[in-house]
Motif scaffolding. Structure first.
Motif, mmCIF file in Angstrom:
data_model
loop_
_atom_site.group_PDB
_atom_site.id
_atom_site.type_symbol
_atom_site.label_atom_id
_atom_site.label_comp_id
_atom_site.label_asym_id
_atom_site.label_seq_id
_atom_site.Cartn_x
_atom_site.Cartn_y
_atom_site.Cartn_z
ATOM 1 N N LYS A 13 0.747 -1.266 -0.111
ATOM 2 C CA LYS A 13 0.340 -0.111 0.370
ATOM 3 C C LYS A 13 0.810 1.115 -0.152
ATOM 4 N N LEU A 14 0.150 2.482 0.071
ATOM 5 C CA LEU A 14 1.310 3.554 -0.128
ATOM 6 C C LEU A 14 1.519 3.627 0.910
ATOM 7 N N ASP A 15 1.729 3.481 2.156
ATOM 8 C CA ASP A 15 2.228 3.141 3.361
ATOM 9 C C ASP A 15 3.198 2.757 3.743
ATOM 10 N N GLY A 16 2.990 0.844 2.899
ATOM 11 C CA GLY A 16 4.271 0.692 3.520
ATOM 12 C C GLY A 16 3.888 -1.316 2.262
ATOM 13 N N THR A 17 4.421 -1.923 3.457
ATOM 14 C CA THR A 17 4.098 -4.027 2.776
ATOM 15 C C THR A 17 3.592 -4.359 4.120
ATOM 16 N N HIS A 18 2.654 -4.944 3.413
ATOM 17 C CA HIS A 18 1.599 -5.284 5.322
ATOM 18 C C HIS A 18 2.294 -7.137 4.855
ATOM 19 N N ILE A 19 2.330 -7.854 5.596
ATOM 20 C CA ILE A 19 2.520 -9.599 5.554
ATOM 21 C C ILE A 19 1.254 -9.897 6.099
ATOM 22 N N TYR A 20 0.193 -10.892 6.080
ATOM 23 C CA TYR A 20 -0.365 -11.639 6.715
ATOM 24 C C TYR A 20 -0.454 -13.026 6.578
ATOM 25 N N TRP A 21 -0.347 -13.869 7.764
ATOM 26 C CA TRP A 21 -0.256 -14.498 8.076
ATOM 27 C C TRP A 21 -1.620 -15.563 9.463
ATOM 28 N N TYR A 22 -2.654 -16.302 8.188
ATOM 29 C CA TYR A 22 -4.090 -15.694 8.642
ATOM 30 C C TYR A 22 -4.589 -17.310 9.017
ATOM 31 N N LEU A 23 -5.032 -17.768 10.224
ATOM 32 C CA LEU A 23 -5.061 -19.334 10.617
ATOM 33 C C LEU A 23 -6.655 -18.955 11.019
ATOM 34 N N SER A 24 -7.554 -19.787 10.303
ATOM 35 C CA SER A 24 -9.195 -19.840 11.128
ATOM 36 C C SER A 24 -9.779 -21.126 10.573
ATOM 37 N N ARG A 25 -10.919 -20.774 11.027
ATOM 38 C CA ARG A 25 -11.428 -22.663 11.748
ATOM 39 C C ARG A 25 -13.115 -22.380 10.485
ATOM 40 N N GLN A 26 -14.236 -22.985 10.721
ATOM 41 C CA GLN A 26 -15.037 -22.896 10.152
ATOM 42 C C GLN A 26 -15.227 -21.205 9.847
ATOM 43 N N THR A 71 -14.083 -18.694 10.690
ATOM 44 C CA THR A 71 -13.768 -17.345 12.127
ATOM 45 C C THR A 71 -12.503 -17.635 12.034
ATOM 46 N N PRO A 72 -12.289 -16.311 12.511
ATOM 47 C CA PRO A 72 -10.811 -16.231 13.085
ATOM 48 C C PRO A 72 -10.445 -16.252 14.052
ATOM 49 N N GLU A 73 -9.514 -17.546 13.746
ATOM 50 C CA GLU A 73 -8.716 -17.992 15.340
ATOM 51 C C GLU A 73 -7.638 -17.464 15.587
ATOM 52 N N ARG A 74 -6.360 -16.959 14.323
ATOM 53 C CA ARG A 74 -4.922 -16.523 14.714
ATOM 54 C C ARG A 74 -4.727 -15.867 13.309
ATOM 55 N N LEU A 75 -3.660 -14.476 13.693
ATOM 56 C CA LEU A 75 -3.318 -13.761 13.025
ATOM 57 C C LEU A 75 -2.222 -12.573 12.658
ATOM 58 N N GLY A 76 -1.119 -13.143 12.460
ATOM 59 C CA GLY A 76 0.380 -12.452 12.490
ATOM 60 C C GLY A 76 0.865 -11.828 11.587
ATOM 61 N N GLU A 131 17.363 -12.385 6.930
ATOM 62 C CA GLU A 131 18.546 -13.097 6.812
ATOM 63 C C GLU A 131 18.663 -14.189 6.830
ATOM 64 N N THR A 132 16.645 -13.949 7.228
ATOM 65 C CA THR A 132 16.186 -15.404 7.243
ATOM 66 C C THR A 132 14.811 -15.701 6.705
ATOM 67 N N CYS A 133 14.542 -17.085 6.185
ATOM 68 C CA CYS A 133 12.947 -16.817 5.954
ATOM 69 C C CYS A 133 11.827 -16.128 7.067
ATOM 70 N N LEU A 134 11.054 -15.699 6.929
ATOM 71 C CA LEU A 134 10.715 -14.800 7.434
ATOM 72 C C LEU A 134 8.793 -16.088 8.678
ATOM 73 N N GLN A 135 8.533 -16.162 9.635
ATOM 74 C CA GLN A 135 7.895 -16.366 10.099
ATOM 75 C C GLN A 135 6.373 -15.878 10.821
ATOM 76 N N ALA A 136 5.213 -16.848 11.275
ATOM 77 C CA ALA A 136 4.500 -15.441 11.217
ATOM 78 C C ALA A 136 4.985 -15.303 13.123
ATOM 79 N N PRO A 137 4.866 -13.682 13.688
ATOM 80 C CA PRO A 137 4.531 -13.486 14.451
ATOM 81 C C PRO A 137 4.374 -13.964 15.778
ATOM 82 N N THR A 138 4.876 -14.526 16.768
ATOM 83 C CA THR A 138 4.069 -15.314 17.970
ATOM 84 C C THR A 138 4.209 -14.645 19.123
ATOM 85 N N LEU A 139 3.721 -13.843 18.981
ATOM 86 C CA LEU A 139 3.947 -12.367 20.285
ATOM 87 C C LEU A 139 2.799 -13.004 21.631
#
Length: 237
Positions: free
Chosen positions: A50-63, A65-70, A224-232
């Motif tokens: 987007k105009l404000d930069g790059t956004h990357i999403y790792w999204y988990l859902s079930r049925q 319905t959202p469960e987790r989003l990094g 430096e390495t392959c990116l993973q979903a944030p797990t904060l």
């Protein structure tokens, strides 16, 4: 059929109860379906520039319905930061963010923690900016909740338009996919010109049968390495 006034009243109560009970139970079942660990999880990894930069999403859902989003954000306007969202029964339960935010033209470290009860009320908040604890207003918290709903909808739109996040690294003159760990062919040789010194590269595109169709290059995503979903969020708590 004759009923006394009291008997007729009880009859109506019994009838309404027998009519409404299946509806109530079906609502409970629908609400619990998404929390059933036996049901499969749908994983989506998409990105947008987007105009404000790059956004990357790792999204988990079930049925559906959202469960987790990094989320990882790379932005000269917003700063570089990562977010971790967790839902329960379709309602936002926790949100953690950390990284650097642009404040008065300078990048300063920040960390945000929000926790909500089953009614959607914020029961815990903590926001630190450049080492100082600052309060969040009710409007700011509401805006963050609304943004989480927007992200879920936006991810579905990106999925439909096949804006997948693809990343990899260069190894012995070959491009290796972070997803498959296998060499891949690409339809745009220009990707070679934006590979970081570490050999890492990131694009928006779609991978099919070992060949990558590139829609957009993401030169601002450097790693430096392959990116993973944030797990904060610690889900064991």
């Amino acid at each position: 059929m004759n009923y006394s006034s009291g008997g007729f009243f009880m009859f109506k109560i019994s009838f309404l109860f027998s009519f409404l009970l299946p509806l109530v139970l079906s609502g409970c079942v629908a609400g619990n379906l998404a929390d059933n660990p036996a049901l499969p999880i749908t994983k989506v990894n998409v990105a947008e520039q987007k105009l404000d930069g790059t956004h990357i999403y790792w999204y988990l859902s079930r049925q559906n319905t959202p469960e987790r989003l990094g989320e990882r954000v790379y932005s000269a306007k917003l700063g570089d930061y990562q977010s971790d969202y967790q839902w329960q029964s379709g309602k936002l339960k926790m949100l953690l963010q950390q990284g650097e935010r642009l404040v008065d033209g300078q990048q300063v470290p920040f960390e945000l923690q929000l926790r909500f009860d089953s009614q959607g009320v914020a029961v815990y908040q903590r926001y630190t900016e450049d080492g100082q604890i600052l309060p969040l207003t009710i409007d700011e918290i509401a805006e963050l909740k609304q943004h989480s709903e927007y992200l879920v909808q936006q991810i579905e739109r990106l999925k439909k338009s096949k804006q997948y996040f693809e990343q990899g690294y260069k190894q012995q003159q070959q491009l290796i996919s972070c997803q498959t760990k296998q060499p891949m062919a690409i339809d745009d040789p220009n990707v070679l010109s934006v590979i970081a010194p570490s050999g890492y590269w990131a694009v928006i595109g779609e991978q099919k049968k070992g060949k990558l169709r590139i829609n957009k290059l993401l030169p601002d995503v450097v790693s430096e390495t392959c990116l993973q979903a944030p797990t904060l969020i610690d889900t064991k708590q």
